[in-house]
Motif scaffolding. Structure first.
Motif, PDB file in Angstrom:
ATOM      1  N   MET A   1      28.818   5.167  34.297  1.00 29.84           N
ATOM      2  CA  MET A   1      29.197   3.944  34.998  1.00 29.84           C
ATOM      3  C   MET A   1      28.622   2.656  34.408  1.00 29.84           C
ATOM      4  O   MET A   1      29.330   1.655  34.299  1.00 29.84           O
ATOM      5  N   PRO A   2      27.330   2.603  34.013  1.00 33.16           N
ATOM      6  CA  PRO A   2      26.815   1.349  33.459  1.00 33.16           C
ATOM      7  C   PRO A   2      27.592   0.872  32.228  1.00 33.16           C
ATOM      8  O   PRO A   2      27.676  -0.329  31.973  1.00 33.16           O
ATOM      9  N   TYR A   3      28.147   1.807  31.479  1.00 32.79           N
ATOM     10  CA  TYR A   3      28.891   1.435  30.277  1.00 32.79           C
ATOM     11  C   TYR A   3      30.350   1.100  30.594  1.00 32.79           C
ATOM     12  O   TYR A   3      30.942   0.225  29.963  1.00 32.79           O
ATOM     13  N   GLY A   4      30.912   1.806  31.554  1.00 37.56           N
ATOM     14  CA  GLY A   4      32.331   1.602  31.845  1.00 37.56           C
ATOM     15  C   GLY A   4      32.620   0.606  32.942  1.00 37.56           C
ATOM     16  O   GLY A   4      33.771   0.269  33.185  1.00 37.56           O
ATOM     17  N   ARG A   5      31.547   0.097  33.616  1.00 31.32           N
ATOM     18  CA  ARG A   5      31.761  -0.745  34.789  1.00 31.32           C
ATOM     19  C   ARG A   5      32.602  -1.976  34.495  1.00 31.32           C
ATOM     20  O   ARG A   5      33.549  -2.291  35.219  1.00 31.32           O
ATOM     21  N   SER A   6      32.254  -2.713  33.444  1.00 34.13           N
ATOM     22  CA  SER A   6      32.981  -3.956  33.160  1.00 34.13           C
ATOM     23  C   SER A   6      34.450  -3.688  32.876  1.00 34.13           C
ATOM     24  O   SER A   6      35.330  -4.470  33.245  1.00 34.13           O
ATOM     25  N   PHE A   7      34.727  -2.543  32.230  1.00 30.90           N
ATOM     26  CA  PHE A   7      36.113  -2.192  31.922  1.00 30.90           C
ATOM     27  C   PHE A   7      36.835  -1.704  33.172  1.00 30.90           C
ATOM     28  O   PHE A   7      37.964  -2.111  33.457  1.00 30.90           O
ATOM     29  N   LEU A   8      36.165  -0.839  33.946  1.00 30.30           N
ATOM     30  CA  LEU A   8      36.811  -0.224  35.102  1.00 30.30           C
ATOM     31  C   LEU A   8      36.911  -1.167  36.293  1.00 30.30           C
ATOM     32  O   LEU A   8      37.742  -0.949  37.182  1.00 30.30           O
ATOM     33  N   GLN A   9      36.079  -2.190  36.339  1.00 33.25           N
ATOM     34  CA  GLN A   9      36.123  -3.125  37.458  1.00 33.25           C
ATOM     35  C   GLN A   9      36.847  -4.422  37.101  1.00 33.25           C
ATOM     36  O   GLN A   9      36.790  -5.395  37.840  1.00 33.25           O
ATOM     37  N   ARG A  10      37.544  -4.412  35.985  1.00 35.10           N
ATOM     38  CA  ARG A  10      38.289  -5.599  35.576  1.00 35.10           C
ATOM     39  C   ARG A  10      39.543  -5.765  36.436  1.00 35.10           C
ATOM     40  O   ARG A  10      39.929  -4.862  37.181  1.00 35.10           O
ATOM     41  N   THR A  11      40.158  -6.918  36.323  1.00 33.98           N
ATOM     42  CA  THR A  11      41.427  -7.183  37.008  1.00 33.98           C
ATOM     43  C   THR A  11      42.435  -7.688  35.988  1.00 33.98           C
ATOM     44  O   THR A  11      42.145  -8.631  35.238  1.00 33.98           O
TER      45      THR A  11
END
Length: 348
Positions: A174-184
Motif C-alpha cells: 500500500m505505501p507504494y501503490g497508494r498515490s496510484f490507487l487513490q488517484r482520480t
C-alpha cells in the motif's frame, strides 16, 4: 468510510496446451493488475511503476513473491491431478482456475479471505473461511469436497494464508501503490449509435476509481424507463469504462435536448453532464443511398459495406462468467477483436 483494500490473484493451470504456459498468475490490488508470473519465464514481472519501485527498494519482497508463485505452481499441479483422477478426466486437456485473495479494512482491521475454484470454465468449489469447509455447487464437485474437507491441516493453512498473510502483503504494497490507487481520473464521455433507429449509448471511458455512476435524465430528473445500464468494466491501462443506453425511438426530435447523460465519480462534487444532441452522436452507419454505384466503384462500395458491418458498436457489455475456458488461439484472437471493437467505438 473508506473502501476496504483488496488483493486477489487469478491462477490458471492449462497443462498440455501447446505454446501456452502451464501455470499463470495475475496479481491485482484494488482491481489494478500489478504483477504477473508464468511457468515459462519463471520470474515475477511487475506491471506498474510503483511495483517496480517496491521491488527495487525491497528485493526481499520480490524474492518472497517469486517463492510464493513457485510454491503455488507445485500445489496447483497436485490439485489438477486430484481433479482429473477423481472426476475420471485423465484424457484430454483441462483447465483449472482459482480466484484467491482477501479484503482488508484498515480502519476496523476486519479481514475477509476468499478462494474459489473453477474447472473447465465453470464454477466448481469454494472455501467457507468461517467454517473451514468446502462448498460444492455442482454434484461432480462433491468428491473433491469430501477429499479436501478431510485434509483439515491443508484447509487451516489456506485460511491462515488468506486471513493472516494476505493483509500483511497489502500493508507491504500500500505505501507504494497508494498515490496510484487513490488517484482520480475523469473519463471522456461520448454518444454512440449503431443505426438511426438504435438506442443511443452514453459511453464513459478512462475513469478511476470504479466507484462511479452513469444515468440518463429528462428535464433534470433521473429516468429508468427505456434505459439499459451496462456494467463497469476494466480497461487495459487500469482505468474503467461503462455505458448506458437510451431508447430514442419514441422521442420527438424537438424533445431530444430535454435529455442528458450524467456521469458521477466518487470523491468529486461536480458531475459531468452531456446534453443529448444528434450532431454529437458518433456512428459507423452509412445510408445505402450514400454508397457509390457503378462497376468502377462497386468494389470500393463492397469494402466500405464490409467495414460498416464489421464495425458495429458493441456498446453495453453483458455480464461474464467468473471462470472462462482459456485457449491460446481463441484467447488471443478474441482479445484482439475486442480491443479493435472498443477502439473503433471510441475513435469513430
Amino acid at each position: 468510510m473508506q473502501k476496504p483494500k483488496t488483493f486477489n490473484a487469478i491462477v490458471t493451470a492449462t497443462p498440455g496446451k501447446k505454446n501456452f504456459p502451464e501455470f499463470v498468475v495475475t496479481a491485482s490490488m484494488d482491481e489494478v493488475e500489478f504483477g504477473y508470473f508464468d511457468s515459462i519465464k519463471r520470474e515475477v514481472e511487475p506491471k506498474q511503476d510503483w511495483t517496480r519501485k517496491l521491488y527495487k527498494e525491497k528485493p526481499e519482497v520480490l524474492k518472497l513473491d517469486l517463492q510464493r508463485c513457485l510454491h503455488n505452481q507445485n500445489i496447483f499441479k497436485a490439485d489438477m491431478d486430484d481433479f482429473k483422477q477423481r472426476l475420471n478426466k485423465t484424457e484430454g486437456s483441462h483447465i483449472l482456475q482459482t480466484i484467491t485473495g482477501c479484503e482488508w479494512d484498515d480502519e476496523s482491521n476486519e479481514v475477509k479471505g476468499f478462494q474459489q475454484f473453477g474447472f473447465d470454465g465453470e464454477d466448481f468449489i469454494s472455501l467457507d473461511m468461517q467454517t473451514e469447509t468446502w462448498i460444492a455447487p455442482k454434484t461432480q464437485a462433491v468428491v473433491i469436497k469430501h477429499l479436501w474437507d478431510a485434509a483439515k491441516g491443508r484447509t487451516k493453512y489456506i485460511k491462515d494464508i488468506h486471513t493472516l498473510e494476505c493483509p500483511k502483503m497489502l500493508q507491504e504494497y500500500m505505501p507504494y501503490g497508494r498515490s496510484f490507487l487513490q488517484r482520480t481520473e475523469l473519463p471522456s464521455v461520448s454518444f454512440l449509435q449503431k443505426t438511426p433507429s438504435s438506442p443511443v449509448c452514453c459511453h464513459a471511458t478512462g475513469f478511476y476509481p470504479d466507484r462511479a455512476d452513469l444515468f440518463w435524465r429528462k428535464d433534470g430528473e433521473e429516468i429508468h424507463e427505456g434505459v439499459e445500464k451496462g456494467q463497469i468494466l476494466p480497461n487495459h491501462d487500469g482505468t474503467f469504462q461503462m455505458s448506458s443506453e437510451l431508447n430514442v425511438s419514441l422521442i420527438k426530435h424537438e424533445d431530444w435536448r430535454r435529455y442528458d447523460c450524467v456521469f458521477q465519480l466518487s470523491g468529486l462534487t461536480e458531475d459531468i453532464v452531456s446534453m443529448l444532441d444528434k450532431t454529437q452522436i458518433q456512428t459507423n452507419w452509412v445510408s445505402p443511398s450514400e454508397f457509390p454505384v457503378g462497376p468502377v466503384v462497386g468494389g470500393a462500395a463492397g469494402v466500405v459495406l464490409l467495414l460498416v458491418i464489421s464495425g458495429v458498436l458493441y456498446c453495453c457489455w453483458r455480464n461474464r462468467n467468473d471462470f472462462q475456458p482459456v485457449d491460446e488461439e481463441t484467447s488471443s484472437e478474441g482479445s484482439k477483436t475486442s480491443q479493435e471493437e472498443i477502439s473503433l467505438a471510441e475513435n469513430s
